[in-house]
Design a protein around this motif. Structure first.
Motif, short mmCIF file in Angstrom:
data_model
loop_
_atom_site.label_atom_id
_atom_site.label_comp_id
_atom_site.label_asym_id
_atom_site.label_seq_id
_atom_site.Cartn_x
_atom_site.Cartn_y
_atom_site.Cartn_z
N HIS A 1 -2.12 -6.41 -5.25
CA HIS A 1 -1.01 -7.04 -5.53
C HIS A 1 -0.60 -7.98 -4.47
O HIS A 1 -0.70 -7.72 -3.12
CB HIS A 1 0.10 -5.96 -5.60
CG HIS A 1 1.38 -6.51 -6.16
ND1 HIS A 1 1.71 -6.50 -7.42
CD2 HIS A 1 2.41 -6.87 -5.52
CE1 HIS A 1 3.02 -7.43 -7.75
NE2 HIS A 1 3.37 -7.39 -6.34
N VAL A 2 0.00 -9.30 -4.86
CA VAL A 2 0.40 -10.31 -3.66
C VAL A 2 1.72 -10.68 -4.09
O VAL A 2 2.62 -10.95 -4.94
CB VAL A 2 -0.47 -11.73 -4.23
CG1 VAL A 2 -0.19 -12.65 -3.15
CG2 VAL A 2 -2.03 -11.31 -4.26
N LYS B 1 -0.84 -10.10 1.35
CA LYS B 1 -1.41 -9.13 0.90
C LYS B 1 -1.69 -8.00 2.08
O LYS B 1 -2.56 -7.26 2.10
CB LYS B 1 -2.93 -9.62 0.91
CG LYS B 1 -3.21 -10.59 -0.42
CD LYS B 1 -4.75 -11.03 -0.58
CE LYS B 1 -4.79 -12.24 -1.55
NZ LYS B 1 -6.02 -12.76 -1.63
N SER B 2 -0.15 -7.61 2.32
CA SER B 2 -0.18 -6.49 3.52
C SER B 2 -0.57 -5.27 3.11
O SER B 2 -1.26 -4.57 3.84
CB SER B 2 1.47 -6.50 3.74
OG SER B 2 2.23 -6.31 2.50
N ALA B 3 -0.42 -4.83 1.81
CA ALA B 3 -0.71 -3.56 1.31
C ALA B 3 -2.38 -3.28 1.38
O ALA B 3 -3.01 -2.55 1.78
CB ALA B 3 -0.39 -3.02 0.18
N TYR B 4 -3.03 -4.54 0.73
CA TYR B 4 -4.53 -4.53 0.55
C TYR B 4 -5.02 -4.65 2.02
O TYR B 4 -6.04 -3.92 2.35
CB TYR B 4 -4.61 -5.63 -0.27
CG TYR B 4 -6.04 -5.88 -0.85
CD1 TYR B 4 -6.54 -5.12 -1.93
CD2 TYR B 4 -7.04 -6.84 0.03
CE1 TYR B 4 -7.74 -5.59 -2.09
CE2 TYR B 4 -8.43 -7.13 -0.42
CZ TYR B 4 -8.89 -6.22 -1.55
OH TYR B 4 -9.98 -6.41 -1.96
N VAL B 5 -4.50 -5.42 2.91
CA VAL B 5 -5.17 -5.73 4.16
C VAL B 5 -5.15 -4.33 4.84
O VAL B 5 -5.97 -4.00 5.57
CB VAL B 5 -4.43 -6.94 4.74
CG1 VAL B 5 -4.53 -6.96 6.36
CG2 VAL B 5 -4.70 -8.23 4.20
N ALA B 6 -3.78 -3.56 4.92
CA ALA B 6 -3.92 -2.29 5.55
C ALA B 6 -4.48 -1.47 5.12
O ALA B 6 -5.09 -0.58 5.78
CB ALA B 6 -2.26 -1.84 5.49
#
Ligand code: NAD
Length: 256
Positions: free
Chosen positions: A92-93, A149-154
């Motif tokens: 999710h972006v 992309k904070s959640a994806y990157v984390a």
């Protein structure tokens, strides 16, 4: 056919990268159980053409109980898994301050916590059988970040950390754990991001070109087949001392 006799479980394998990996593992001789949503019948018919046993279990990878039931099913019905490919993932972006809390929770559950649950549940069987391969499909976003992309990157940075921990806990055994870090691969997950560019006014060609040009020096997509070949290599005896690696296949993305 170097994986003959091995049982593989690939999560999120009804499309994209997981499906490419499932095909290469089956072509190398492994029996393959896929997980994921969508057109399972057609996918199983295609996979079955490699001549190995195939199966499907539709667990929601956000749900620890369903994951436990899936591992129990694979143990009971197939006698494995010997190879676990943690591939299921969503994206999710949005900027951090606009990021829907429910999307954050879903990305952490599906992209990160599921890797902990499947791994903790398969390791006892792998130790007992004396062999195992855990492959975690992380991302270049497990090594570097992108805005929005904070959640994806984390989650993907977390997957690489978890990979290293499991690799150390299994270091004196014939079980290895590694991460694969793809750059852009043209799958439904990335098609959504191309679509967003088209909706913002780009032509389909411009959208694909600009997406690649921003990050991927080769300007070419990585393919699920290429990732499948890397997965087969990491399952081989030649890769027995590859442990805790985060192996990028990314057209040069993280070399910049
Ligand atoms: P995809 O959308 O084609 O496939 C995702 C798969 O996960 C599908 O089989 C889908 O049914 C399944 N899935 C989604 N939510 C699930 C859930 N809750 N429970 C069970 N299954 C679920 O995506 P893809 O691009 O092939 O991505 C596969 C993996 O590769 C993901 O972990 C993704 O983060 C990673 N990845 C993709 C790219 C890329 O460019 N496509 C790059 C780097 C990493």
């Amino acid at each position: 056919m170097n994986l003959k006799g091995k049982i593989a479980l690939v999560t999120g394998a009804t499309s994209g990268i997981g499906l490419g990996i499932a095909h290469r593992l089956a072509a190398a001789g492994a029996a393959v159980v896929i997980n994921g949503f969508g057109d399972v019948e057609g996918v199983l018919a295609e996979l079955g053409r490699h001549g190995t046993r195939v199966g499907h279990y539709p667990a929601d990878m956000a749900d620890a109980q369903q994951i436990a039931e899936m591992i129990a099913y694979v143990e009971r019905t197939f006698g494995g898994p010997d190879i676990l490919v943690n591939n299921a993932g969503i994206q999710h972006v949005a900027a951090v301050e606009a990021f829907p809390v429910e999307r954050w929770d879903a990305i952490i559950a599906i992209n990160l916590s599921s890797v902990f649950h499947t791994s903790r549940l398969v390791l006892p069987g792998m130790r007992q059988r004396g062999w195992g391969r855990i492959l975690n499909i992380a991302s270049t976003h497990g090594l570097v970040a992108s805005a929005g992309k904070s959640a994806y990157v984390a989650a993907k940075h977390g997957v690489i950390g978890l990979t290293k921990s499991i690799a150390l806990e299994t270091a004196t055994t014939p079980i290895t754990c590694n991460a694969i870090c793809p750059g852009w691969v043209l799958t439904p997950l990335v098609q959504q991001q191309i679509q967003a560019r088209i909706e913002a006014g780009a032509s389909p060609d411009e959208a694909r070109h600009d997406l690649l040009a921003e990050k991927q020096p080769s300007r070419e997509f990585v393919t699920p087949e290429q990732l499948g070949e890397l997965a087969v290599f990491l399952c081989s005896e030649a890769a027995a001392q590859v442990r805790g690696a985060a192996w990028n296949m990314d057209g040069g993305w993280v070399a910049q």
